[in-house]
Design a protein around this motif. Structure first.
Motif, PDB file in Angstrom:
ATOM      1  N   SER A 106       0.834  -1.156   0.000  1.00  0.00           N
ATOM      2  CA  SER A 106      -0.110  -0.078   0.116  1.00  0.00           C
ATOM      3  C   SER A 106       0.970   1.340   0.063  1.00  0.00           C
ATOM      4  O   SER A 106       1.859   1.245   0.397  1.00  0.00           O
ATOM      5  N   ILE A 107       0.104   2.116  -0.476  1.00  0.00           N
ATOM      6  CA  ILE A 107       0.997   3.648  -0.401  1.00  0.00           C
ATOM      7  C   ILE A 107       0.542   4.478   0.996  1.00  0.00           C
ATOM      8  O   ILE A 107      -0.563   4.573   1.229  1.00  0.00           O
ATOM      9  N   GLY A 108       1.531   4.887   1.701  1.00  0.00           N
ATOM     10  CA  GLY A 108       1.267   5.497   3.023  1.00  0.00           C
ATOM     11  C   GLY A 108       0.043   4.949   3.752  1.00  0.00           C
ATOM     12  O   GLY A 108       0.433   3.759   4.397  1.00  0.00           O
ATOM     13  N   ASP A 109      -0.682   5.620   4.313  1.00  0.00           N
ATOM     14  CA  ASP A 109      -1.969   5.113   5.201  1.00  0.00           C
ATOM     15  C   ASP A 109      -2.943   4.712   4.395  1.00  0.00           C
ATOM     16  O   ASP A 109      -3.905   4.539   5.097  1.00  0.00           O
ATOM     17  N   SER A 110      -2.916   4.488   3.190  1.00  0.00           N
ATOM     18  CA  SER A 110      -4.152   4.119   2.414  1.00  0.00           C
ATOM     19  C   SER A 110      -4.500   2.592   2.821  1.00  0.00           C
ATOM     20  O   SER A 110      -3.623   1.679   3.276  1.00  0.00           O
ATOM     21  N   THR A 111      -5.861   2.534   2.756  1.00  0.00           N
ATOM     22  CA  THR A 111      -6.494   0.980   3.188  1.00  0.00           C
ATOM     23  C   THR A 111      -6.410   0.262   2.073  1.00  0.00           C
ATOM     24  O   THR A 111      -6.870  -0.959   2.173  1.00  0.00           O
ATOM     25  N   ARG A 112      -5.965   0.657   0.697  1.00  0.00           N
ATOM     26  CA  ARG A 112      -6.104   0.004  -0.328  1.00  0.00           C
ATOM     27  C   ARG A 112      -5.011  -0.904  -0.484  1.00  0.00           C
ATOM     28  O   ARG A 112      -3.856  -0.418  -0.325  1.00  0.00           O
ATOM     29  N   THR A 113      -5.046  -2.212  -0.579  1.00  0.00           N
ATOM     30  CA  THR A 113      -3.839  -3.218  -0.623  1.00  0.00           C
ATOM     31  C   THR A 113      -3.886  -3.771  -1.831  1.00  0.00           C
ATOM     32  O   THR A 113      -4.651  -4.202  -2.449  1.00  0.00           O
ATOM     33  N   HIS A 114      -2.819  -3.558  -2.533  1.00  0.00           N
ATOM     34  CA  HIS A 114      -2.467  -4.269  -3.841  1.00  0.00           C
ATOM     35  C   HIS A 114      -1.708  -5.803  -3.686  1.00  0.00           C
ATOM     36  O   HIS A 114      -0.938  -5.871  -2.915  1.00  0.00           O
ATOM     37  N   VAL A 115      -2.101  -6.509  -4.699  1.00  0.00           N
ATOM     38  CA  VAL A 115      -1.556  -7.965  -4.329  1.00  0.00           C
ATOM     39  C   VAL A 115      -0.167  -8.123  -4.699  1.00  0.00           C
ATOM     40  O   VAL A 115       0.444  -8.999  -4.426  1.00  0.00           O
ATOM     41  N   SER A 116       0.487  -7.203  -5.625  1.00  0.00           N
ATOM     42  CA  SER A 116       1.855  -7.168  -5.839  1.00  0.00           C
ATOM     43  C   SER A 116       2.387  -5.749  -5.904  1.00  0.00           C
ATOM     44  O   SER A 116       1.551  -4.686  -6.116  1.00  0.00           O
ATOM     45  N   LEU A 117       3.631  -5.522  -5.936  1.00  0.00           N
ATOM     46  CA  LEU A 117       4.432  -4.524  -6.012  1.00  0.00           C
ATOM     47  C   LEU A 117       3.967  -3.699  -7.683  1.00  0.00           C
ATOM     48  O   LEU A 117       3.654  -2.713  -7.663  1.00  0.00           O
ATOM     49  N   LEU A 118       4.103  -4.571  -8.612  1.00  0.00           N
ATOM     50  CA  LEU A 118       3.612  -4.260  -9.866  1.00  0.00           C
ATOM     51  C   LEU A 118       2.341  -3.754 -10.030  1.00  0.00           C
ATOM     52  O   LEU A 118       2.019  -2.636 -10.720  1.00  0.00           O
ATOM     53  N   HIS A 119       1.223  -4.453  -9.188  1.00  0.00           N
ATOM     54  CA  HIS A 119       0.082  -3.848  -9.137  1.00  0.00           C
ATOM     55  C   HIS A 119      -0.085  -2.475  -8.781  1.00  0.00           C
ATOM     56  O   HIS A 119      -0.874  -1.827  -9.200  1.00  0.00           O
ATOM     57  N   LEU A 120       0.581  -2.225  -7.652  1.00  0.00           N
ATOM     58  CA  LEU A 120       0.503  -0.940  -6.891  1.00  0.00           C
ATOM     59  C   LEU A 120       1.226   0.112  -7.740  1.00  0.00           C
ATOM     60  O   LEU A 120       0.479   1.060  -8.031  1.00  0.00           O
ATOM     61  N   ILE A 121       2.173  -0.089  -8.598  1.00  0.00           N
ATOM     62  CA  ILE A 121       2.800   0.756  -9.323  1.00  0.00           C
ATOM     63  C   ILE A 121       1.768   0.983 -10.682  1.00  0.00           C
ATOM     64  O   ILE A 121       1.571   2.256 -11.012  1.00  0.00           O
ATOM     65  N   ALA A 122       1.291  -0.125 -11.119  1.00  0.00           N
ATOM     66  CA  ALA A 122       0.467   0.237 -12.276  1.00  0.00           C
ATOM     67  C   ALA A 122      -0.741   1.010 -11.964  1.00  0.00           C
ATOM     68  O   ALA A 122      -1.476   1.621 -12.778  1.00  0.00           O
ATOM     69  N   TYR A 123      -1.278   0.651 -10.673  1.00  0.00           N
ATOM     70  CA  TYR A 123      -2.328   1.386 -10.112  1.00  0.00           C
ATOM     71  C   TYR A 123      -2.094   3.069 -10.145  1.00  0.00           C
ATOM     72  O   TYR A 123      -3.339   3.840 -10.185  1.00  0.00           O
ATOM     73  N   LEU A 124      -1.026   3.430 -10.005  1.00  0.00           N
ATOM     74  CA  LEU A 124      -0.853   4.725 -10.091  1.00  0.00           C
ATOM     75  C   LEU A 124      -0.695   5.543 -11.295  1.00  0.00           C
ATOM     76  O   LEU A 124       0.271   5.540 -11.952  1.00  0.00           O
ATOM     77  N   PRO A 125      -1.575   6.364 -11.848  1.00  0.00           N
ATOM     78  CA  PRO A 125      -1.704   6.791 -13.222  1.00  0.00           C
ATOM     79  C   PRO A 125      -0.860   7.864 -13.311  1.00  0.00           C
ATOM     80  O   PRO A 125      -0.473   8.085 -14.399  1.00  0.00           O
ATOM     81  N   THR A 126      -0.095   8.574 -12.361  1.00  0.00           N
ATOM     82  CA  THR A 126       0.859   9.579 -12.537  1.00  0.00           C
ATOM     83  C   THR A 126       2.248   9.273 -12.719  1.00  0.00           C
ATOM     84  O   THR A 126       3.176   9.874 -13.285  1.00  0.00           O
ATOM     85  N   LEU A 127       2.499   7.662 -12.773  1.00  0.00           N
ATOM     86  CA  LEU A 127       3.683   7.158 -13.166  1.00  0.00           C
ATOM     87  C   LEU A 127       3.946   6.976 -14.511  1.00  0.00           C
ATOM     88  O   LEU A 127       2.839   6.426 -15.114  1.00  0.00           O
ATOM     89  N   ASN A 128       5.039   6.924 -14.929  1.00  0.00           N
ATOM     90  CA  ASN A 128       5.156   6.692 -16.598  1.00  0.00           C
ATOM     91  C   ASN A 128       5.776   5.149 -16.800  1.00  0.00           C
ATOM     92  O   ASN A 128       6.868   5.104 -16.576  1.00  0.00           O
ATOM     93  N   HIS A 129       4.887   4.294 -16.856  1.00  0.00           N
ATOM     94  CA  HIS A 129       5.022   2.947 -16.840  1.00  0.00           C
ATOM     95  C   HIS A 129       5.901   2.842 -17.981  1.00  0.00           C
ATOM     96  O   HIS A 129       6.500   1.544 -18.202  1.00  0.00           O
TER      97      HIS A 129
END
Length: 142
Positions: A106-129
């Protein structure tokens, strides 16, 4: 004549909570628990960068450029990224959760948990994948 009810079929046993996903599951390539091997093999991982050196590394790069680095917070990682066209660099804490109530990232104090690190990064639209075409970022739906 009395009719007898047919016995019901036994319910399929649920897998234990820590069981690995089935081989045909879309999550079969996702580790059961976050581990260092999830990020150390990624091209965006920079184990020797600090906050200050990450800012220097990202200076002059395009909006959305990012690196993952160690955090000063125990058990966490830091995601440093170029926030806007002015080149401002932001930093986010990436928390790893190893259970039993929560497993993933998760990012910071977010309650949203991502199943993998790649899922977390892919979820962040401001990052240039697209800066890392060799990384198989998953398609993420909200």
């Amino acid at each position: 004549m009395a009719t007898r009810a047919l016995p019901s079929a036994p319910a399929a046993a649920a897998p234990p909570p820590d069981a690995a996903p089935a081989a045909d599951s879309p999550y079969s390539d996702i580790p059961e628990r976050p581990s260092q091997s999830d990020w150390t093999s990624q091209p965006f991982w920079h184990p020797n960068l600090t906050r200050v050196s990450a800012e220097a590394h990202l200076r002059g790069q395009c909006k959305g450029a990012f690196v993952l680095r160690p955090s000063s917070m125990p058990g966490c990682l830091s995601l440093s990224h170029v926030e806007d066209d002015s080149g401002k660099v932001g930093h986010a804490v990436v928390k790893t959760h190893t259970g039993p109530e929560r497993v993933g990232y998760s990012i910071g104090d977010s309650t949203r948990t991502h199943v993998s690190l790649l899922h977390l990064i892919a979820y962040l639209p401001t990052l240039n994948h697209g800066l890392y075409p060799q990384v198989p970022f998953p398609e993420v739906r909200d």
